[in-house]
Scaffold this motif. Sequence first.
Motif, mmCIF file in Angstrom:
data_model
loop_
_atom_site.group_PDB
_atom_site.id
_atom_site.type_symbol
_atom_site.label_atom_id
_atom_site.label_comp_id
_atom_site.label_asym_id
_atom_site.label_seq_id
_atom_site.Cartn_x
_atom_site.Cartn_y
_atom_site.Cartn_z
ATOM 1 N N ILE A 37 0.871 -1.702 0.128
ATOM 2 C CA ILE A 37 -0.327 0.035 -0.108
ATOM 3 C C ILE A 37 0.410 1.165 0.482
ATOM 4 C CG2 ILE A 37 -1.598 1.320 1.433
ATOM 5 C CD1 ILE A 37 -3.438 -1.614 2.158
ATOM 6 N N GLU A 38 2.060 1.393 0.585
ATOM 7 C CA GLU A 38 2.550 2.353 0.992
ATOM 8 C C GLU A 38 3.388 2.668 -0.305
ATOM 9 O OE1 GLU A 38 4.350 6.243 1.554
ATOM 10 O OE2 GLU A 38 3.309 4.742 3.475
ATOM 11 N N LEU A 39 3.848 1.727 -1.277
ATOM 12 C CA LEU A 39 4.368 1.250 -1.910
ATOM 13 C C LEU A 39 3.436 1.462 -3.374
ATOM 14 C CD1 LEU A 39 7.097 -1.490 -2.593
ATOM 15 C CD2 LEU A 39 7.929 0.571 -1.879
ATOM 16 N N VAL A 40 2.778 1.971 -3.099
ATOM 17 C CA VAL A 40 1.355 1.434 -4.168
ATOM 18 C C VAL A 40 0.647 4.131 -4.055
ATOM 19 C CG1 VAL A 40 -0.566 2.097 -5.118
ATOM 20 C CG2 VAL A 40 0.044 -0.435 -4.878
ATOM 21 N N ARG A 41 0.713 3.899 -3.093
ATOM 22 C CA ARG A 41 0.628 5.456 -2.856
ATOM 23 C C ARG A 41 2.267 6.341 -2.949
ATOM 24 N NH1 ARG A 41 -1.612 4.754 3.311
ATOM 25 N NH2 ARG A 41 -4.018 4.866 2.592
ATOM 26 N N ARG A 42 3.755 5.926 -3.119
ATOM 27 C CA ARG A 42 4.553 7.226 -3.856
ATOM 28 C C ARG A 42 4.683 6.235 -5.324
ATOM 29 N NH1 ARG A 42 10.548 4.091 -2.760
ATOM 30 N NH2 ARG A 42 11.125 5.750 -4.483
ATOM 31 N N LEU A 44 2.002 6.378 -7.028
ATOM 32 C CA LEU A 44 1.083 7.215 -7.231
ATOM 33 C C LEU A 44 1.294 8.700 -7.888
ATOM 34 C CD1 LEU A 44 -2.410 4.928 -6.306
ATOM 35 C CD2 LEU A 44 -1.591 4.605 -8.112
ATOM 36 N N GLU A 45 2.187 9.402 -6.973
ATOM 37 C CA GLU A 45 2.758 10.523 -6.328
ATOM 38 C C GLU A 45 3.633 10.720 -7.472
ATOM 39 O OE1 GLU A 45 4.498 10.365 -2.302
ATOM 40 O OE2 GLU A 45 1.933 10.934 -1.704
ATOM 41 N N ILE A 46 4.660 9.538 -7.872
ATOM 42 C CA ILE A 46 5.513 10.099 -8.626
ATOM 43 C C ILE A 46 4.750 10.003 -10.322
ATOM 44 C CG2 ILE A 46 7.069 8.977 -10.185
ATOM 45 C CD1 ILE A 46 8.067 7.895 -7.532
ATOM 46 N N SER A 47 3.720 8.784 -10.543
ATOM 47 C CA SER A 47 3.240 8.630 -11.617
ATOM 48 C C SER A 47 2.218 10.717 -12.049
ATOM 49 C CB SER A 47 1.943 8.090 -12.058
ATOM 50 O OG SER A 47 1.690 8.160 -12.796
ATOM 51 N N GLN A 48 1.381 10.871 -10.741
ATOM 52 C CA GLN A 48 0.762 11.977 -11.185
ATOM 53 C C GLN A 48 2.010 13.144 -11.291
ATOM 54 O OE1 GLN A 48 -1.214 12.116 -7.474
ATOM 55 N NE2 GLN A 48 -2.794 10.372 -8.798
ATOM 56 N N ALA A 84 -2.527 -7.731 -15.641
ATOM 57 C CA ALA A 84 -3.885 -7.040 -15.130
ATOM 58 C C ALA A 84 -3.549 -5.805 -13.401
ATOM 59 C CB ALA A 84 -4.708 -7.738 -14.484
ATOM 60 N N LEU A 85 -2.600 -7.044 -12.531
ATOM 61 C CA LEU A 85 -2.175 -5.334 -11.652
ATOM 62 C C LEU A 85 -0.813 -4.413 -12.084
ATOM 63 C CD1 LEU A 85 -1.979 -4.523 -8.490
ATOM 64 C CD2 LEU A 85 0.500 -6.595 -9.395
ATOM 65 N N GLY A 86 -0.794 -4.657 -13.378
ATOM 66 C CA GLY A 86 0.312 -3.262 -13.684
ATOM 67 C C GLY A 86 -0.750 -2.221 -14.434
ATOM 68 N N MET A 87 -1.855 -2.799 -15.160
ATOM 69 C CA MET A 87 -3.218 -1.517 -15.725
ATOM 70 C C MET A 87 -3.949 -1.903 -14.753
ATOM 71 S SD MET A 87 -4.636 -0.595 -18.273
ATOM 72 C CE MET A 87 -4.077 -0.987 -19.746
ATOM 73 N N MET A 88 -3.753 -1.923 -13.871
ATOM 74 C CA MET A 88 -4.221 -0.926 -12.300
ATOM 75 C C MET A 88 -3.547 -0.460 -11.605
ATOM 76 S SD MET A 88 -5.947 -2.797 -8.707
ATOM 77 C CE MET A 88 -4.405 -3.177 -8.274
ATOM 78 N N LEU A 89 -2.590 -0.231 -12.007
ATOM 79 C CA LEU A 89 -1.646 0.891 -10.928
ATOM 80 C C LEU A 89 -1.471 1.656 -12.453
ATOM 81 C CD1 LEU A 89 1.388 -1.626 -9.841
ATOM 82 C CD2 LEU A 89 -0.108 -0.185 -8.611
ATOM 83 N N LEU A 90 -1.065 1.233 -13.208
ATOM 84 C CA LEU A 90 -1.411 2.814 -14.232
ATOM 85 C C LEU A 90 -2.671 3.347 -14.604
ATOM 86 C CD1 LEU A 90 0.283 0.603 -17.376
ATOM 87 C CD2 LEU A 90 1.231 2.320 -16.492
ATOM 88 N N GLY A 95 -5.682 7.861 -14.552
ATOM 89 C CA GLY A 95 -6.793 7.414 -14.318
ATOM 90 C C GLY A 95 -7.217 7.002 -15.728
ATOM 91 N N ARG A 96 -8.454 6.885 -16.075
ATOM 92 C CA ARG A 96 -8.650 6.375 -16.610
ATOM 93 C C ARG A 96 -9.302 6.421 -18.508
ATOM 94 N NH1 ARG A 96 -12.156 0.610 -16.446
ATOM 95 N NH2 ARG A 96 -12.306 0.958 -14.209
ATOM 96 N N LEU A 97 -8.421 5.927 -19.496
ATOM 97 C CA LEU A 97 -9.071 6.608 -20.650
ATOM 98 C C LEU A 97 -9.956 7.047 -21.307
ATOM 99 C CD1 LEU A 97 -5.788 5.022 -22.141
ATOM 100 C CD2 LEU A 97 -6.020 6.582 -21.044
#
Length: 97
Positions: A37-42, A44-48, A84-90, A95-97
């Motif tokens: 969860i912490e890594l996903v949050r991190r 997301l911040e980087i991706s944004q 599928a996990l990678g797509m969810m993270l993307l 956001g959705r395309l």
Amino acid sequence: MSTLTAPPAAGPTAPEDPTERIGDLRGAIDACDAEIIELVRRRLEISQEIGALRAASGGTRLSLSREQQVLARFRAELGPDGAALGMMLLRQGRGRL
């Protein structure tokens, strides 16, 4: 004549209580989940931030070639569910395309 006798041989040790072991393993899973969860949050911040920088410089919000690289890596390491996990993270990051 006195003879010394060895203490009785210790038999096989009793197996660990499965309920206790399951509890320990669930605790380990909970710790892994907290890290994920912490890594996903991190992530997301980087991706944004990347998306904001791309948009500010006149670029597109996302790079499809980069997304394909990410998906290929997840698929190679984790199989179809990994993709599928990678797509969810993307999607979480852009956001959705």
